[in-house]
Enzyme design. Structure first.
Site, PDB file in Angstrom:
ATOM      1  N   ASP A   1      74.947  -5.847  56.002  1.00 45.90           N
ATOM      2  CA  ASP A   1      75.278  -4.899  54.930  1.00 45.90           C
ATOM      3  C   ASP A   1      74.164  -4.996  53.891  1.00 45.90           C
ATOM      4  O   ASP A   1      73.698  -6.081  53.572  1.00 45.90           O
ATOM      5  CB  ASP A   1      76.673  -5.113  54.319  1.00 45.90           C
ATOM      6  CG  ASP A   1      76.954  -6.510  53.803  1.00 45.90           C
ATOM      7  OD1 ASP A   1      76.054  -7.375  53.827  1.00 45.90           O
ATOM      8  OD2 ASP A   1      78.091  -6.760  53.358  1.00 45.90           O
TER       9      ASP A   1
ATOM     10  N   HIS B   1      73.255 -10.230  55.134  1.00 43.94           N
ATOM     11  CA  HIS B   1      73.796  -9.718  53.866  1.00 43.94           C
ATOM     12  C   HIS B   1      72.623  -9.517  52.906  1.00 43.94           C
ATOM     13  O   HIS B   1      72.299 -10.406  52.115  1.00 43.94           O
ATOM     14  CB  HIS B   1      74.823 -10.700  53.284  1.00 43.94           C
ATOM     15  CG  HIS B   1      76.032 -10.856  54.151  1.00 43.94           C
ATOM     16  ND1 HIS B   1      76.895  -9.807  54.394  1.00 43.94           N
ATOM     17  CD2 HIS B   1      76.505 -11.915  54.848  1.00 43.94           C
ATOM     18  CE1 HIS B   1      77.861 -10.238  55.197  1.00 43.94           C
ATOM     19  NE2 HIS B   1      77.647 -11.504  55.489  1.00 43.94           N
TER      20      HIS B   1
ATOM     21  N   ASN C   1      75.654 -19.246  63.681  1.00 42.13           N
ATOM     22  CA  ASN C   1      75.602 -18.101  62.768  1.00 42.13           C
ATOM     23  C   ASN C   1      75.386 -18.567  61.325  1.00 42.13           C
ATOM     24  O   ASN C   1      76.020 -19.530  60.879  1.00 42.13           O
ATOM     25  CB  ASN C   1      76.948 -17.352  62.871  1.00 42.13           C
ATOM     26  CG  ASN C   1      76.958 -16.033  62.133  1.00 42.13           C
ATOM     27  OD1 ASN C   1      76.110 -15.171  62.362  1.00 42.13           O
ATOM     28  ND2 ASN C   1      77.934 -15.848  61.248  1.00 42.13           N
TER      29      ASN C   1
ATOM     30  N   GLU D   1      77.307 -21.337  59.175  1.00 41.86           N
ATOM     31  CA  GLU D   1      76.755 -21.768  57.888  1.00 41.86           C
ATOM     32  C   GLU D   1      76.637 -23.281  57.704  1.00 41.86           C
ATOM     33  O   GLU D   1      77.099 -23.824  56.707  1.00 41.86           O
ATOM     34  CB  GLU D   1      77.606 -21.174  56.748  1.00 41.86           C
ATOM     35  CG  GLU D   1      77.645 -19.658  56.798  1.00 41.86           C
ATOM     36  CD  GLU D   1      78.390 -19.019  55.626  1.00 41.86           C
ATOM     37  OE1 GLU D   1      79.065 -19.740  54.871  1.00 41.86           O
ATOM     38  OE2 GLU D   1      78.291 -17.786  55.479  1.00 41.86           O
TER      39      GLU D   1
ATOM     40  N   GLU E   1      76.333  -9.641  60.576  1.00 45.82           N
ATOM     41  CA  GLU E   1      77.135  -9.246  59.401  1.00 45.82           C
ATOM     42  C   GLU E   1      76.333  -8.325  58.484  1.00 45.82           C
ATOM     43  O   GLU E   1      76.338  -8.487  57.254  1.00 45.82           O
ATOM     44  CB  GLU E   1      77.583 -10.501  58.622  1.00 45.82           C
ATOM     45  CG  GLU E   1      78.300 -11.523  59.497  1.00 45.82           C
ATOM     46  CD  GLU E   1      78.834 -12.727  58.726  1.00 45.82           C
ATOM     47  OE1 GLU E   1      78.864 -12.695  57.488  1.00 45.82           O
ATOM     48  OE2 GLU E   1      79.230 -13.699  59.387  1.00 45.82           O
TER      49      GLU E   1
HETATM   50  C1  XIL Z   1      83.977 -12.780  54.101  1.00 43.06           C
HETATM   51  C2  XIL Z   1      85.001 -11.649  54.203  1.00 43.06           C
HETATM   52  O1  XIL Z   1      84.309 -10.430  54.346  1.00 43.06           O
HETATM   53  C3  XIL Z   1      85.878 -11.627  52.981  1.00 43.06           C
HETATM   54  O2  XIL Z   1      86.935 -10.692  53.144  1.00 43.06           O
HETATM   55  C4  XIL Z   1      86.470 -13.010  52.700  1.00 43.06           C
HETATM   56  O3  XIL Z   1      87.162 -12.983  51.488  1.00 43.06           O
HETATM   57  C5  XIL Z   1      85.373 -14.052  52.645  1.00 43.06           C
HETATM   58  O4  XIL Z   1      84.608 -14.004  53.831  1.00 43.06           O
HETATM   59  N1  XIL Z   1      79.741 -15.019  55.778  1.00 43.06           N
HETATM   60  C6  XIL Z   1      80.659 -15.022  56.805  1.00 43.06           C
HETATM   61  C7  XIL Z   1      81.851 -14.166  56.737  1.00 43.06           C
HETATM   62  O5  XIL Z   1      80.424 -15.683  57.832  1.00 43.06           O
HETATM   63  O6  XIL Z   1      82.950 -14.744  57.360  1.00 43.06           O
HETATM   64  C8  XIL Z   1      82.208 -13.823  55.306  1.00 43.06           C
HETATM   65  O7  XIL Z   1      83.269 -12.893  55.305  1.00 43.06           O
HETATM   66  C9  XIL Z   1      80.993 -13.280  54.581  1.00 43.06           C
HETATM   67  C10 XIL Z   1      79.884 -14.295  54.544  1.00 43.06           C
END
Ligand code: XIL
Length: 375
Positions: A290, A260, A225, A181, A288
């Site tokens: 979802d 996400h 990422n 990020e 990631e």
């Molecule tokens: C999130 C986790 O799922 C949570 O449990 C935690 O509180 C915060 O982080 N981007 C990412 C992940 O790269 O590491 C994050 O994970 C979600 C967003």
């Protein structure tokens, strides 16, 4: 009793005893590890279905490796630690690395022959403040003037973290999200201006991180990422950043699209982005995934299923460059987006329409479910 016969009886007794004990241990440890029944017969396995396309992964944590253990074993070929391998998980105090918790997850992957993605080495979040403090405890990133000594100190910490963590997991973790990020949400800038890494080290922090990572574990695949880097407002700036690293010969092998999303988000944009990242010669991981929906009526879940179907059809179309798709969790009982019901299994860890939809993306979820369960 003749001497030999006694010996034989004795050996048989020992053998039977050993057998009983080992069977006992086996069933007990299984029961302890898993409070779920195994998937019913006829259930298709995601990792089987996708084995000719890409790794299919799940983010797990210390709790879900127990509560979702049979789903992990049955469906997934890759794991990511949801939080346990972030800087605050591995080096809460300077110089004191604690790998025990993360090891529970990594060892599960190793024992079960699953791939392990490392997440993440360099990030502005979930990173202890000491990384950015000078010897007097002052935040360096908040100073008006940052000295060369300050920079050197932070650079050493960055490199030392990467060195210790990657060395420890070499041979076990095959791919690392080296930097997470870094791209700004604000179109005026390429890099996120509020990252202490950026504020202290400037844009060079990315290059430093990737070069160090490659030096420590030349076999690891190194990923950049981020979220929304498949969206037009961030895509070109991400390409620019990656291109400039590649031009400098910085070892970077792939880009991680977090994914996400919510039902309805443009998949045409995702396809455009996949093409562009592929043109850079980079591998793509969906890291990631979802896909949220607030509507959990039958209709809402069907819409989510249809969206998941289209997303996986797209991933399959580009499986020459997409080598891994990881879901950010397994069931809606354990997700960082609890109101969005974003995963493939419901709160009771039962397969949702979305699960059935990705079992065969050429058919509807209802057809797939009926076919496999014979209903
Ligand atoms: C999130 C986790 O799922 C949570 O449990 C935690 O509180 C915060 O982080 N981007 C990412 C992940 O790269 O590491 C994050 O994970 C979600 C967003």
């Amino acid at each position: 009793m003749p001497k030999n016969k006694g010996k034989l009886v004795c050996m048989v007794v020992v053998f039977v005893l050993a057998l009983t004990l080992s069977v006992g241990c086996f069933t007990r440890s299984n029961a302890e590890a898993d409070d779920q029944p195994a998937p019913p017969p006829g259930m298709p396995s995601l990792k089987e279905i996708y084995k000719d396309y890409f790794e299919i992964g799940a983010a797990v944590n210390l709790s879900t490796i127990n509560t979702h253990r049979s789903l992990i074993d049955f469906h997934f070929s890759s794991l990511t630690a949801e939080n346990e391998m972030k800087p605050e998980g591995l080096q809460r105090t300077e110089g004191r690395f604690s790998f025990q918790i993360a090891d529970r997850i990594v060892n599960l992957a190793v024992d079960q022959g699953l791939k392990m993605r490392g997440h993440t080495l360099v990030w502005h979040a979930q990173t202890p403040g000491w990384f950015f403090q000078d010897k007097n405890g002052n935040r360096i990133d908040q100073k008006a003037v940052i000295t060369e000594e300050d920079r050197q100190l932070v650079r050493e910490r960055l490199e030392s973290h990467i060195e210790n963590v990657m060395q420890y997991y070499a041979g076990k973790v095959y791919a690392w999200d080296v930097v997470n990020e870094a791209i700004s949400d604000d179109g005026r800038y390429i890099l996120r201006q509020d990252s202490p890494w950026f504020r202290i080290l400037g844009e060079e922090f990315l290059e430093i991180a990737f070069r160090k990572a490659h030096e420590v574990d030349p076999d690891a695949k190194l990923f950049y990422n981020d979220y929304n880097i498949e969206r037009p407002y961030k895509l070109n700036r991400t390409i620019q950043m990656l291109q400039s690293l590649l031009d400098k010969g910085v070892p970077i092998h792939g880009v991680g699209i977090q994914g996400h999303w919510s039902v309805g988000d443009s998949l045409a944009e995702v396809e455009q982005a996949i093409k562009k990242y592929a043109e850079l010669g980079l591998e793509i991981h969906i890291t990631e995934l979802d896909i949220g929906t607030r509507d959990i009526s039958a209709q809402g879940l069907a819409r989510q299923a249809e969206y998941y179907r289209q997303a996986f059809a797209l991933f399959k179309k580009y499986s020459d460059v997409i080598t891994s798709v990881t879901l950010w969790g397994i069931s809606d009982a354990a997700t960082w987006r609890p109101n969005d019901n974003p995963l493939l299994f419901d709160k009771n860890r039962e397969p949702k329409p979305a699960f059935w939809a990705i079992v065969d993306t050429d058919k509807s979820w209802e057809e797939n479910k009926a076919y496999y369960l014979g209903e």
